[in-house]
Scaffold this motif. Structure first.
Motif, PDB file in Angstrom:
ATOM      1  N   VAL A  49       1.854  -5.668  -3.892  1.00 49.98           N
ATOM      2  CA  VAL A  49       2.302  -4.984  -2.675  1.00 49.98           C
ATOM      3  C   VAL A  49       3.796  -5.189  -2.473  1.00 49.98           C
ATOM      4  O   VAL A  49       4.532  -4.256  -2.108  1.00 49.98           O
ATOM      5  CB  VAL A  49       1.499  -5.472  -1.449  1.00 49.98           C
ATOM      6  CG1 VAL A  49       2.109  -4.938  -0.153  1.00 49.98           C
ATOM      7  CG2 VAL A  49       0.039  -5.025  -1.556  1.00 49.98           C
ATOM      8  N   ASP A  50       4.284  -6.399  -2.736  1.00 50.18           N
ATOM      9  CA  ASP A  50       5.721  -6.659  -2.623  1.00 50.18           C
ATOM     10  C   ASP A  50       6.524  -5.735  -3.537  1.00 50.18           C
ATOM     11  O   ASP A  50       7.555  -5.179  -3.140  1.00 50.18           O
ATOM     12  CB  ASP A  50       6.033  -8.114  -2.979  1.00 50.18           C
ATOM     13  CG  ASP A  50       5.607  -9.099  -1.907  1.00 50.18           C
ATOM     14  OD1 ASP A  50       5.406  -8.664  -0.750  1.00 50.18           O
ATOM     15  OD2 ASP A  50       5.461 -10.290  -2.218  1.00 50.18           O
ATOM     16  N   ILE A  51       6.051  -5.552  -4.763  1.00 55.26           N
ATOM     17  CA  ILE A  51       6.755  -4.680  -5.716  1.00 55.26           C
ATOM     18  C   ILE A  51       6.709  -3.228  -5.242  1.00 55.26           C
ATOM     19  O   ILE A  51       7.707  -2.498  -5.306  1.00 55.26           O
ATOM     20  CB  ILE A  51       6.118  -4.820  -7.118  1.00 55.26           C
ATOM     21  CG1 ILE A  51       6.330  -6.235  -7.661  1.00 55.26           C
ATOM     22  CG2 ILE A  51       6.712  -3.792  -8.078  1.00 55.26           C
ATOM     23  CD1 ILE A  51       5.523  -6.544  -8.905  1.00 55.26           C
ATOM     24  N   ALA A  52       5.534  -2.806  -4.737  1.00 52.82           N
ATOM     25  CA  ALA A  52       5.388  -1.435  -4.251  1.00 52.82           C
ATOM     26  C   ALA A  52       6.271  -1.184  -3.034  1.00 52.82           C
ATOM     27  O   ALA A  52       6.917  -0.125  -2.916  1.00 52.82           O
ATOM     28  CB  ALA A  52       3.927  -1.152  -3.917  1.00 52.82           C
ATOM     29  N   VAL A  53       6.325  -2.145  -2.122  1.00 54.73           N
ATOM     30  CA  VAL A  53       7.173  -1.996  -0.932  1.00 54.73           C
ATOM     31  C   VAL A  53       8.641  -1.950  -1.324  1.00 54.73           C
ATOM     32  O   VAL A  53       9.427  -1.164  -0.767  1.00 54.73           O
ATOM     33  CB  VAL A  53       6.906  -3.139   0.067  1.00 54.73           C
ATOM     34  CG1 VAL A  53       7.907  -3.082   1.224  1.00 54.73           C
ATOM     35  CG2 VAL A  53       5.483  -3.055   0.611  1.00 54.73           C
ATOM     36  N   LYS A  54       9.028  -2.762  -2.290  1.00 55.51           N
ATOM     37  CA  LYS A  54      10.419  -2.743  -2.762  1.00 55.51           C
ATOM     38  C   LYS A  54      10.782  -1.373  -3.319  1.00 55.51           C
ATOM     39  O   LYS A  54      11.867  -0.837  -3.056  1.00 55.51           O
ATOM     40  CB  LYS A  54      10.623  -3.819  -3.831  1.00 55.51           C
ATOM     41  CG  LYS A  54      12.062  -3.960  -4.304  1.00 55.51           C
ATOM     42  CD  LYS A  54      12.208  -5.105  -5.296  1.00 55.51           C
ATOM     43  CE  LYS A  54      13.659  -5.237  -5.768  1.00 55.51           C
ATOM     44  NZ  LYS A  54      13.806  -6.359  -6.748  1.00 55.51           N
ATOM     45  N   ALA A  55       9.854  -0.776  -4.070  1.00 58.69           N
ATOM     46  CA  ALA A  55      10.083   0.569  -4.610  1.00 58.69           C
ATOM     47  C   ALA A  55      10.184   1.601  -3.493  1.00 58.69           C
ATOM     48  O   ALA A  55      11.051   2.492  -3.508  1.00 58.69           O
ATOM     49  CB  ALA A  55       8.957   0.939  -5.573  1.00 58.69           C
ATOM     50  N   ALA A  56       9.280   1.483  -2.502  1.00 58.88           N
ATOM     51  CA  ALA A  56       9.308   2.425  -1.376  1.00 58.88           C
ATOM     52  C   ALA A  56      10.572   2.252  -0.548  1.00 58.88           C
ATOM     53  O   ALA A  56      11.167   3.228  -0.069  1.00 58.88           O
ATOM     54  CB  ALA A  56       8.067   2.226  -0.507  1.00 58.88           C
ATOM     55  N   ARG A  57      11.013   1.011  -0.371  1.00 63.42           N
ATOM     56  CA  ARG A  57      12.231   0.741   0.391  1.00 63.42           C
ATOM     57  C   ARG A  57      13.454   1.315  -0.326  1.00 63.42           C
ATOM     58  O   ARG A  57      14.322   1.924   0.297  1.00 63.42           O
ATOM     59  CB  ARG A  57      12.379  -0.771   0.599  1.00 63.42           C
ATOM     60  CG  ARG A  57      13.673  -1.224   1.256  1.00 63.42           C
ATOM     61  CD  ARG A  57      13.924  -0.543   2.594  1.00 63.42           C
ATOM     62  NE  ARG A  57      12.863  -0.807   3.539  1.00 63.42           N
ATOM     63  CZ  ARG A  57      12.722  -0.159   4.701  1.00 63.42           C
ATOM     64  NH1 ARG A  57      13.566   0.816   5.028  1.00 63.42           N
ATOM     65  NH2 ARG A  57      11.741  -0.449   5.519  1.00 63.42           N
ATOM     66  N   GLN A  58      13.512   1.123  -1.639  1.00 65.69           N
ATOM     67  CA  GLN A  58      14.624   1.675  -2.414  1.00 65.69           C
ATOM     68  C   GLN A  58      14.634   3.198  -2.321  1.00 65.69           C
ATOM     69  O   GLN A  58      15.681   3.828  -2.158  1.00 65.69           O
ATOM     70  CB  GLN A  58      14.496   1.228  -3.870  1.00 65.69           C
ATOM     71  CG  GLN A  58      15.499   1.853  -4.838  1.00 65.69           C
ATOM     72  CD  GLN A  58      16.925   1.405  -4.599  1.00 65.69           C
ATOM     73  OE1 GLN A  58      17.164   0.398  -3.947  1.00 65.69           O
ATOM     74  NE2 GLN A  58      17.887   2.167  -5.114  1.00 65.69           N
ATOM     75  N   PHE A 213      -8.301  -5.204  -2.164  1.00 63.55           N
ATOM     76  CA  PHE A 213      -9.179  -5.598  -1.067  1.00 63.55           C
ATOM     77  C   PHE A 213      -8.384  -5.818   0.215  1.00 63.55           C
ATOM     78  O   PHE A 213      -7.207  -6.199   0.186  1.00 63.55           O
ATOM     79  CB  PHE A 213      -9.952  -6.855  -1.450  1.00 63.55           C
ATOM     80  CG  PHE A 213     -10.919  -6.622  -2.582  1.00 63.55           C
ATOM     81  CD1 PHE A 213     -12.220  -6.242  -2.328  1.00 63.55           C
ATOM     82  CD2 PHE A 213     -10.502  -6.741  -3.900  1.00 63.55           C
ATOM     83  CE1 PHE A 213     -13.110  -6.001  -3.369  1.00 63.55           C
ATOM     84  CE2 PHE A 213     -11.381  -6.503  -4.949  1.00 63.55           C
ATOM     85  CZ  PHE A 213     -12.685  -6.136  -4.688  1.00 63.55           C
ATOM     86  N   GLY A 214      -9.043  -5.596   1.328  1.00 64.98           N
ATOM     87  CA  GLY A 214      -8.376  -5.715   2.619  1.00 64.98           C
ATOM     88  C   GLY A 214      -7.834  -7.089   2.889  1.00 64.98           C
ATOM     89  O   GLY A 214      -6.750  -7.244   3.464  1.00 64.98           O
ATOM     90  N   SER A 215      -8.571  -8.110   2.485  1.00 64.67           N
ATOM     91  CA  SER A 215      -8.158  -9.483   2.765  1.00 64.67           C
ATOM     92  C   SER A 215      -6.908  -9.893   2.010  1.00 64.67           C
ATOM     93  O   SER A 215      -6.253 -10.868   2.378  1.00 64.67           O
ATOM     94  CB  SER A 215      -9.300 -10.441   2.407  1.00 64.67           C
ATOM     95  OG  SER A 215      -9.643 -10.303   1.034  1.00 64.67           O
ATOM     96  N   ASN A 216      -6.559  -9.149   0.977  1.00 68.84           N
ATOM     97  CA  ASN A 216      -5.385  -9.486   0.175  1.00 68.84           C
ATOM     98  C   ASN A 216      -4.338  -8.372   0.254  1.00 68.84           C
ATOM     99  O   ASN A 216      -3.345  -8.480   0.951  1.00 68.84           O
ATOM    100  CB  ASN A 216      -5.801  -9.750  -1.279  1.00 68.84           C
ATOM    101  CG  ASN A 216      -4.748 -10.528  -2.050  1.00 68.84           C
ATOM    102  OD1 ASN A 216      -3.555 -10.396  -1.802  1.00 68.84           O
ATOM    103  ND2 ASN A 216      -5.185 -11.341  -2.998  1.00 68.84           N
ATOM    104  N   ALA A 217      -4.594  -7.252  -0.436  1.00 72.06           N
ATOM    105  CA  ALA A 217      -3.629  -6.152  -0.446  1.00 72.06           C
ATOM    106  C   ALA A 217      -3.441  -5.548   0.944  1.00 72.06           C
ATOM    107  O   ALA A 217      -2.317  -5.263   1.370  1.00 72.06           O
ATOM    108  CB  ALA A 217      -4.078  -5.077  -1.433  1.00 72.06           C
ATOM    109  N   GLY A 218      -4.551  -5.355   1.673  1.00 68.99           N
ATOM    110  CA  GLY A 218      -4.442  -4.785   3.020  1.00 68.99           C
ATOM    111  C   GLY A 218      -3.672  -5.691   3.954  1.00 68.99           C
ATOM    112  O   GLY A 218      -2.811  -5.235   4.716  1.00 68.99           O
ATOM    113  N   ALA A 219      -3.980  -6.983   3.894  1.00 72.48           N
ATOM    114  CA  ALA A 219      -3.271  -7.949   4.746  1.00 72.48           C
ATOM    115  C   ALA A 219      -1.794  -8.007   4.401  1.00 72.48           C
ATOM    116  O   ALA A 219      -0.944  -8.161   5.289  1.00 72.48           O
ATOM    117  CB  ALA A 219      -3.919  -9.324   4.594  1.00 72.48           C
ATOM    118  N   ALA A 220      -1.465  -7.886   3.114  1.00 73.61           N
ATOM    119  CA  ALA A 220      -0.067  -7.904   2.703  1.00 73.61           C
ATOM    120  C   ALA A 220       0.698  -6.702   3.252  1.00 73.61           C
ATOM    121  O   ALA A 220       1.869  -6.814   3.617  1.00 73.61           O
ATOM    122  CB  ALA A 220       0.025  -7.936   1.174  1.00 73.61           C
ATOM    123  N   ILE A 221       0.035  -5.568   3.329  1.00 71.14           N
ATOM    124  CA  ILE A 221       0.680  -4.371   3.887  1.00 71.14           C
ATOM    125  C   ILE A 221       0.930  -4.537   5.379  1.00 71.14           C
ATOM    126  O   ILE A 221       2.033  -4.285   5.873  1.00 71.14           O
ATOM    127  CB  ILE A 221      -0.190  -3.123   3.610  1.00 71.14           C
ATOM    128  CG1 ILE A 221      -0.142  -2.758   2.120  1.00 71.14           C
ATOM    129  CG2 ILE A 221       0.271  -1.928   4.463  1.00 71.14           C
ATOM    130  CD1 ILE A 221      -1.119  -1.672   1.721  1.00 71.14           C
TER     131      ILE A 221
END
Length: 490
Positions: A49-58, A213-221
């Motif tokens: 999720v961190d990598i995906a958010v970094k890409a979206a932010r860029q 999963f929500g508890s991991n990827a969802g929570a990170a978002i």
């Protein structure tokens, strides 16, 4: 097996590429018709999720999408819609094997509607503008409508295609970039749509799809400091956690479309045959896995006996089976967890003293199939009358007066939808204004439109999907003031 597509996309989609998860973890996605594993899907965790958010932010801070003229964004969105239609049979089959949805319904309704949603918001992309004000204090004042930034979308498993585009289309039109987590039960179509988005020309980083999963990827978002807004559709319990995480991180705005326990009220003057058809479709459509399902049916005493008799006569002929069979009306529940949950609620209903009028059993030896189930003699405080079961379970009750019907309809923590069946305009208007729900259907069910805002009251959430209200969830207002001649600000 006939109609089973080859699974082409199993990895995370980040910055325009399909990639393995950082951990290398995968999870199984299961065919609810057979209880067999379809394939293994890359499992996103916080690091992904961190990598995906970094890409979206860029992509948002430096990429072309937010800076592109709305008309150019619209062209790409329309091209994406065309690609969806060209691949309609394959993607419909993906939702059928992944979620147990009727193939015929996916092919004729869900997938075409996805293309329609994209075209609708494409039409709005070049019409986003602020206002100019004449002020009393000699200011030249105007507003700008700007994209809110990086958006996190978390979508449910009951309508994987519709919910994908309900979230993605307006945020794209607004000029946002995004990270989307599909439900772990139904990731296949989301990954396929990501592939088509790339083909359509959506720039890298604008759309990122991270199954997990929500508890991991969802929570990170929801807790990510670099995500500017979150849109979530799912259970009320999870929605509360989403809101808490958003508040404890960067105080990001949240829109929530949550659970429902929708009533349908049948009055003495109603066409009983039509009322029965509406009530059955309202609870059995999509095997009851619908947030606006008519799970509570209230029938006025003058037609109650006729209604009860006819609803049994019709439900006997309801066809449960393989969702690829065009004669089938109800496929399997999406997952083993949901299957077990529904059966447990049916047992609760029996134990609470409700009368099992019809159904209540598993169908067949393999697959998550459940009979259409109808309870009568249901009291308003019973668990089956209060909890969202999210399955083909109807509770049937009798009422005498309009006031009693309104009280029963509102006797729930939810407020997503309601139905009224009557030929009397005065009754329809009175009840419509009295029920606390986000959408009311009079003599119809599931009457949605791209122009029609959709969302809930009470614990069914807040914020609206569809319509221009949805577009505004992904925009923010900036005011710009300039003093003019003889202004007190000079």
């Amino acid at each position: 097996m006939k109609n089973i597509p080859t699974i082409k996309f199993k990895k995370l989609f980040i910055n325009g590429e399909f990639v393995d998860s950082v951990s290398g973890k995968t999870f199984e996605t299961v065919d609810p018709r057979t209880e067999e594993v379809i394939t293994e899907i890359a499992e996103a965790t916080k690091e992904d999720v961190d990598i995906a958010v970094k890409a979206a932010r860029q992509a948002f801070d430096n990429g072309p999408w937010p800076r592109m003229p709305g008309a150019e964004r619209a062209k790409i969105m329309v091209k994406w819609a065309t690609l969806i239609e060209r691949n309609i049979e394959e993607v419909a089959a993906l939702d059928t094997i992944d979620g147990g949805k009727l193939y015929s319904w996916c092919k004729t309704v869900d997938i075409p509607e996805a293309a329609n949603i994209l075209r609708y918001y494409a039409g709005a992309a070049d019409k986003i503008h602020g206002e100019v004000f004449k002020t009393s204090r000699n200011l030249h004042l105007y507003t700008l409508m700007e994209p809110i930034g990086v958006v996190g979308h978390i979508i449910p498993w009951n309508f994987p295609t519709i919910m994908f585009f309900t979230k993605v289309a307006p945020s794209l039109a607004a000029g946002c970039t995004m990270v989307l987590k599909p439900a772990e039960q139904t990731p296949l179509s989301a990954l396929f749509y990501a592939h088509l988005a790339k083909q359509a020309g959506i720039p890298d980083g604008v759309l990122n799809v991270v199954p997990g999963f929500g508890s991991n990827a969802g929570a990170a978002i929801t807790s990510h400091m670099d995500i500017d807004a979150v849109s979530f559709t799912g259970s009320t319990e999870t929605g509360r956690r989403v809101m808490q995480a958003a508040a404890l991180s960067n105080l990001k705005p949240v829109s929530l479309e949550l659970g429902g326990k929708s009533p349908i009220i049948v009055f003495d003057d109603a066409d009983v045959d039509k009322a029965v058809d509406l009530a059955l479709f309202g609870i059995l459509h999509n095997k009851g896995e619908v947030c606006v399902a008519f799970s509570r049916v209230f029938v006025q005493e003058g037609v109650y006996d006729e209604f009860e008799k006819k609803v049994v006569e019709k439900v006997i002929n309801w066809v449960v089976g393989d969702p690829f069979d065009p004669k089938v009306q109800q496929g399997p529940q999406t997952s083993k967890v949901q299957f077990d949950k529904i059966l447990s609620y049916i047992e609760h209903g029996k134990n609470e003293g409700a009368t099992l009028l019809y159904g209540g059993r598993k169908v067949g030896k393999k697959g998550y199939y459940i009979e259409p189930t109808i309870f009568t003699n249901v009291k308003d405080d019973m668990l089956i009358a209060q909890d969202e079961i999210f399955g083909p379970v109807m509770t049937l009750s009798k009422f005498k007066t309009i006031d009693e019907a309104i009280k029963k309809a509102n006797n729930t923590k939810y407020g997503l939808a309601a139905g009224i069946v009557t030929q009397n305009l005065d009754i329809a208007n009175t009840v419509t204004r009295s029920i606390r729900a986000g959408i009311i259907w009079i003599n119809c069910y599931f009457a949605f439109d791209n122009d029609c805002p959709f969302g809930g009251y009470k614990m069914s959430g807040f914020g609206r999907d569809y319509g221009l209200e949805a577009l505004h969830k992904y925009l923010q207002v900036k005011s710009v003031a300039t003093p003019i001649y003889n202004s007190p600000w000079l």
